[in-house]
Design a protein around this motif. Structure first.
Motif, mmCIF file in Angstrom:
data_model
loop_
_atom_site.group_PDB
_atom_site.id
_atom_site.type_symbol
_atom_site.label_atom_id
_atom_site.label_comp_id
_atom_site.label_asym_id
_atom_site.label_seq_id
_atom_site.Cartn_x
_atom_site.Cartn_y
_atom_site.Cartn_z
ATOM 1 N N MET A 1 0.834 -1.203 0.000
ATOM 2 C CA MET A 1 0.000 0.000 0.000
ATOM 3 C C MET A 1 0.869 1.253 0.000
ATOM 4 O O MET A 1 2.009 1.225 0.427
ATOM 5 C CB MET A 1 -0.924 0.027 1.218
ATOM 6 C CG MET A 1 -0.182 0.017 2.563
ATOM 7 S SD MET A 1 -1.297 0.110 3.980
ATOM 8 C CE MET A 1 -1.823 1.815 3.883
ATOM 9 N N ILE A 2 0.309 2.337 -0.537
ATOM 10 C CA ILE A 2 1.024 3.599 -0.523
ATOM 11 C C ILE A 2 0.925 4.209 0.870
ATOM 12 O O ILE A 2 -0.118 4.178 1.507
ATOM 13 C CB ILE A 2 0.418 4.569 -1.558
ATOM 14 C CG1 ILE A 2 0.615 4.003 -2.964
ATOM 15 C CG2 ILE A 2 1.055 5.939 -1.459
ATOM 16 C CD1 ILE A 2 2.043 3.889 -3.405
ATOM 17 N N CYS A 3 2.033 4.732 1.352
ATOM 18 C CA CYS A 3 2.096 5.296 2.702
ATOM 19 C C CYS A 3 1.044 6.376 2.912
ATOM 20 O O CYS A 3 0.850 7.235 2.045
ATOM 21 C CB CYS A 3 3.484 5.884 2.920
ATOM 22 S SG CYS A 3 3.645 6.815 4.443
ATOM 23 N N SER A 135 3.108 -0.408 -2.474
ATOM 24 C CA SER A 135 2.243 -1.019 -3.486
ATOM 25 C C SER A 135 2.748 -0.748 -4.889
ATOM 26 O O SER A 135 2.625 -1.589 -5.784
ATOM 27 C CB SER A 135 0.808 -0.503 -3.340
ATOM 28 O OG SER A 135 0.750 0.902 -3.511
ATOM 29 N N TYR A 136 3.356 0.431 -5.090
ATOM 30 C CA TYR A 136 3.915 0.737 -6.415
ATOM 31 C C TYR A 136 5.104 -0.178 -6.714
ATOM 32 O O TYR A 136 5.246 -0.679 -7.836
ATOM 33 C CB TYR A 136 4.346 2.191 -6.487
ATOM 34 C CG TYR A 136 5.169 2.519 -7.709
ATOM 35 C CD1 TYR A 136 4.579 2.594 -8.966
ATOM 36 C CD2 TYR A 136 6.555 2.698 -7.607
ATOM 37 C CE1 TYR A 136 5.330 2.855 -10.094
ATOM 38 C CE2 TYR A 136 7.321 2.971 -8.737
ATOM 39 C CZ TYR A 136 6.699 3.050 -9.980
ATOM 40 O OH TYR A 136 7.449 3.308 -11.086
ATOM 41 N N THR A 141 3.583 -1.548 -12.841
ATOM 42 C CA THR A 141 2.836 -1.407 -14.091
ATOM 43 C C THR A 141 1.435 -0.871 -13.872
ATOM 44 O O THR A 141 0.718 -0.585 -14.836
ATOM 45 C CB THR A 141 2.740 -2.757 -14.817
ATOM 46 O OG1 THR A 141 2.025 -3.697 -13.991
ATOM 47 C CG2 THR A 141 4.138 -3.304 -15.109
ATOM 48 N N THR A 142 0.999 -0.750 -12.617
ATOM 49 C CA THR A 142 -0.346 -0.274 -12.320
ATOM 50 C C THR A 142 -0.530 1.152 -12.825
ATOM 51 O O THR A 142 0.299 2.028 -12.592
ATOM 52 C CB THR A 142 -0.609 -0.313 -10.805
ATOM 53 O OG1 THR A 142 -0.428 -1.645 -10.329
ATOM 54 C CG2 THR A 142 -2.029 0.148 -10.493
ATOM 55 N N ASP A 143 -1.627 1.383 -13.560
ATOM 56 C CA ASP A 143 -1.916 2.728 -14.049
ATOM 57 C C ASP A 143 -2.291 3.642 -12.889
ATOM 58 O O ASP A 143 -3.068 3.270 -12.013
ATOM 59 C CB ASP A 143 -3.082 2.687 -15.057
ATOM 60 C CG ASP A 143 -2.685 2.045 -16.376
ATOM 61 O OD1 ASP A 143 -1.491 2.082 -16.682
ATOM 62 O OD2 ASP A 143 -3.574 1.524 -17.067
ATOM 63 N N THR A 144 -1.750 4.824 -12.889
ATOM 64 C CA THR A 144 -2.059 5.799 -11.844
ATOM 65 C C THR A 144 -1.833 7.193 -12.395
ATOM 66 O O THR A 144 -1.039 7.387 -13.324
ATOM 67 C CB THR A 144 -1.175 5.592 -10.598
ATOM 68 O OG1 THR A 144 -1.403 6.662 -9.675
ATOM 69 C CG2 THR A 144 0.297 5.571 -10.974
ATOM 70 N N ASN A 147 3.039 10.095 -11.002
ATOM 71 C CA ASN A 147 4.301 9.534 -11.486
ATOM 72 C C ASN A 147 5.146 9.149 -10.275
ATOM 73 O O ASN A 147 6.001 9.906 -9.828
ATOM 74 C CB ASN A 147 5.033 10.559 -12.355
ATOM 75 C CG ASN A 147 6.269 9.974 -13.008
ATOM 76 O OD1 ASN A 147 6.766 8.922 -12.609
ATOM 77 N ND2 ASN A 147 6.788 10.658 -14.020
ATOM 78 N N TYR A 148 4.901 7.949 -9.757
ATOM 79 C CA TYR A 148 5.586 7.520 -8.542
ATOM 80 C C TYR A 148 7.083 7.335 -8.770
ATOM 81 O O TYR A 148 7.880 7.506 -7.850
ATOM 82 C CB TYR A 148 4.969 6.226 -8.013
ATOM 83 C CG TYR A 148 3.613 6.415 -7.386
ATOM 84 C CD1 TYR A 148 3.452 7.274 -6.303
ATOM 85 C CD2 TYR A 148 2.486 5.748 -7.868
ATOM 86 C CE1 TYR A 148 2.208 7.458 -5.718
ATOM 87 C CE2 TYR A 148 1.243 5.924 -7.288
ATOM 88 C CZ TYR A 148 1.108 6.782 -6.223
ATOM 89 O OH TYR A 148 -0.110 6.981 -5.646
ATOM 90 N N THR A 149 7.458 6.972 -9.983
ATOM 91 C CA THR A 149 8.892 6.816 -10.261
ATOM 92 C C THR A 149 9.617 8.137 -10.055
ATOM 93 O O THR A 149 10.684 8.194 -9.431
ATOM 94 C CB THR A 149 9.105 6.328 -11.712
ATOM 95 O OG1 THR A 149 8.450 5.073 -11.889
ATOM 96 C CG2 THR A 149 10.593 6.170 -12.008
#
Length: 315
Positions: A1-3, A135-136, A141-144, A147-149
């Motif tokens: 999960m995202i923090c 989670s990322y 590859t999950t669409d969001t 831009n977590y990268t």
């Protein structure tokens, strides 16, 4: 999960973008005394948070006027460090700065255990990354819409800047610099870089007048007439921000804008409180003068419910 910390930030950004009429500022003055606008003609909420700290101000909002005055009386004795019976501007400024530092300390303490997964008293970059982007990292590859990268790369750059010994492990001081970079001299470069990246739409490494105004005001969402403050900001950019008159702000000019060293918020607030409360205009405050203006310093919603639950040991 995202923090959750990251998600709160993302929600804040999203909600902020839905209010294009509101003026936005990127100027840092250490940790803000308050997130509120300073509008004494409407209320004293900014002053309450600046004087008490943001969390303590919430407590005082639930107290009766009598209890607010009683607690304020105790605070006055603490502010009067030289015990001369008066509060000087310097003593008031020091108190406000300490409230500011307390907020930073509590912010770090609140998040520390979320990231120190192995309870070793430090936070490694991998620990922070796994908690924040878990989670990322599990499924890149999950669409969001985010831009977590890029966000992770920026976080790592800031983490490395805060990590003075280069071991990619942050102690409490280094983690504080990571979370509150505007408070640290060695973090100024990364704060400036992040600001330019956020505003610089054409990617040339500078902030031009269009980008500067566009960061505060989305013209396409309004009619033909700009608010007066937008015109003022255009003038500010031309006369003060763009010091070399080349039509854009470089890193040094951006630093002067967002981290000015010629303005002290705590000092300005101390002067303001003194001016509003100093009945005999002798340049210092008695306890009586402070209590007579208790609504300015601490406020009250004239409610007694929950008072016993809210009472702290020091009171």
């Amino acid at each position: 999960m995202i923090c959750p910390v990251l998600m709160c930030l993302l929600l804040y950004v999203a909600s902020g973008s839905s209010k294009p009429t509101e003026r936005k500022t990127r100027v840092h003055h250490e940790e803000p005394l308050s997130q509120l606008e300073h509008s004494d003609d409407q209320n004293y909420d900014y002053d309450h948070q600046a004087f008490l700290g943001q969390e303590e101000a919430k407590t005082f909002d639930q107290l009766s006027p009598e209890e607010s005055k009683r607690r304020l009386s105790i605070i006055v004795d603490k502010i009067d460090e030289d015990r001369d019976g008066f509060i000087s501007e310097e003593e008031l400024k020091l108190w406000i700065k300490n409230a500011q530092k307390k907020h930073v300390f509590e912010s770090v303490e609140h998040q520390w255990n979320d990231f120190d997964l192995n309870n070793d008293g430090s936070i490694g970059w991998d620990e922070y990354k796994n908690v924040t982007y878990g989670s990322y990292l599990d499924d890149p590859t999950t669409d969001t819409e985010y831009n977590y990268t890029h966000m992770m790369w920026r976080d790592e750059r800031r983490f490395r800047a805060a990590d003075r010994n280069g071991d990619l492990i942050a102690d409490k001081q280094e983690f504080t610099a990571f979370l509150h970079p505007e408070d640290y001299e060695h973090m100024k470069d990364v704060v400036v870089q992040e600001t330019i990246e956020d505003i610089d739409k054409n990617g040339d490494g500078f902030i031009d007048i269009k980008e500067y105004i566009g960061d505060m005001y989305a013209a396409e969402n309004h009619g033909d007439e700009e608010p007066e403050w937008v015109s003022t900001e255009r003038q500010q950019f031309s006369e003060f921000r763009d010091k070399n008159n080349d039509g854009k702000m470089d890193k040094e000019e951006t630093l002067d804008w967002i981290l000015p060293d010629d303005y002290d918020h705590a000092e300005a607030e101390a002067k303001h409180l003194l001016y509003e409360s100093d009945a005999n205009k002798d340049g210092k405050l008695t306890k009586e003068e402070v209590l007579n203006k208790y609504d300015l310093f601490v406020g009250s919603q004239v409610t007694n419910f929950g008072e016993a639950l809210l009472r702290h040991d020091e009171f």
